[in-house]
Design an enzyme around this catalytic site. Structure first.
Site, mmCIF file in Angstrom:
data_model
loop_
_atom_site.group_PDB
_atom_site.id
_atom_site.type_symbol
_atom_site.label_atom_id
_atom_site.label_comp_id
_atom_site.label_asym_id
_atom_site.label_seq_id
_atom_site.Cartn_x
_atom_site.Cartn_y
_atom_site.Cartn_z
ATOM 1 N N HIS B 52 0.855 -1.181 0.000
ATOM 2 C CA HIS B 52 0.000 0.000 0.000
ATOM 3 C C HIS B 52 0.897 1.240 0.000
ATOM 4 O O HIS B 52 2.010 1.210 0.535
ATOM 5 C CB HIS B 52 -0.895 0.012 1.243
ATOM 6 C CG HIS B 52 -2.014 -0.983 1.197
ATOM 7 N ND1 HIS B 52 -3.004 -1.047 2.148
ATOM 8 C CD2 HIS B 52 -2.303 -1.963 0.295
ATOM 9 C CE1 HIS B 52 -3.866 -2.005 1.847
ATOM 10 N NE2 HIS B 52 -3.458 -2.587 0.730
ATOM 11 N N GLU B 54 0.915 3.939 1.700
ATOM 12 C CA GLU B 54 1.366 4.415 3.021
ATOM 13 C C GLU B 54 2.553 3.611 3.529
ATOM 14 O O GLU B 54 3.542 4.167 4.024
ATOM 15 C CB GLU B 54 0.253 4.262 4.067
ATOM 16 C CG GLU B 54 -1.031 4.973 3.753
ATOM 17 C CD GLU B 54 -2.029 4.060 3.054
ATOM 18 O OE1 GLU B 54 -1.661 3.434 2.039
ATOM 19 O OE2 GLU B 54 -3.174 3.990 3.518
ATOM 20 N N CYS B 82 -5.988 1.811 5.836
ATOM 21 C CA CYS B 82 -6.566 0.555 6.321
ATOM 22 C C CYS B 82 -5.933 0.238 7.681
ATOM 23 O O CYS B 82 -4.963 0.885 8.087
ATOM 24 C CB CYS B 82 -6.317 -0.560 5.301
ATOM 25 S SG CYS B 82 -4.641 -1.259 5.372
ATOM 26 N N CYS B 85 -2.066 -0.168 7.589
ATOM 27 C CA CYS B 85 -1.274 1.049 7.414
ATOM 28 C C CYS B 85 -1.427 2.007 8.602
ATOM 29 O O CYS B 85 -0.478 2.694 8.977
ATOM 30 C CB CYS B 85 -1.663 1.737 6.115
ATOM 31 S SG CYS B 85 -1.175 0.759 4.672
#
Lengths: 150, 150
Positions: B52, B54, B82, B85
């Site tokens: 992801h 992040e 999420c 993260c």
């Protein structure tokens, strides 16, 4: 005798302790039980707070299989995963998460935010906790006791 | 005109969409506001469900600073992180998490397990949501609308 996945995870945890890292180890096995990845915690060595054993093993297994989805694979880890790693196990779509010691402070499956129990959670692996619990917990206890004395 | 961190995050999100990845972008800025890392989602390209935006930006910033702790740093991201993260942002000890669109299904800060609100949570960054919200959300809407038609 072939080592079991949890043998390998415990060995990776001991190796992490020897490097001065919090002793947690993880293994990912494929649908046929073959070992795809083994990793120990390497947060300090990698300057990466996300370099938990589980996340490293999951990422390595994805690379081995050439897919971000580890369908039918199992994650074995010496300590209950934190919310980051538990969520990652769900994102990687693992079949089962099998862990050793329970983590009442930092765990994210049976404790804390219990990430798999959220209504919006898309994939809930089967969870089995307490495997080789004493051995896994005593590694962590010894590591932190030594640190406090240092 | 110097682009703002959110400009850069939105640009990284658009670049992700162009690669066929879910359009989310992230930036980490240092205590002085300097940009330390910029990343877009690259789950498919890396065969890594944890890739992801992040997590990639946090890890890159840790590498830049040579530390797993990003004290005083800020994480800027186009979508509510999420649970994986969000937890990572806490583990990296960022000062603030500033995000664009709210994610009612997959978010882990204002939705789902709300990881920073757990009693055992050790570090709670300041959270600011809804920055450039429309722009960030419309990128995601356009991406998924196109996918459904394909």
């Amino acid at each position: 005798m072939t080592p079991t996945p949890m043998d390998l995870a415990l060995e990776a945890a001991r190796a992490a302790a020897a490097r001065g890292e919090v002793p947690v180890g993880a293994v990912v096995t494929g649908p046929d039980g073959a070992v795809l990845a083994v990793a120990g915690n390497q947060v300090e060595a990698d300057c990466d707070a996300a370099a938990h054993a589980e996340l490293l093993a999951l990422r390595a297994a994805g690379a081995v299989l050439g897919s971000p989805r580890l369908t039918g694979c199992d994650l074995w880890v010496t300590l209950e995963p934190c919310p980051m790693c538990a969520t990652a196990a769900g994102l990687f779509r693992v079949r089962r998460v099998l862990f050793g010691a329970y983590d009442t402070k930092g765990g994210g499956i049976e404790h804390g935010p219990r990430v798999f129990e959220t209504a919006a959670n898309l994939h809930r692996p089967e969870v089995i906790g307490g495997l080789r619990e004493r051995e896994a917990a005593s590694l962590l206890r010894a590591f932190f006791a030594e640190r406090r004395q240092a």
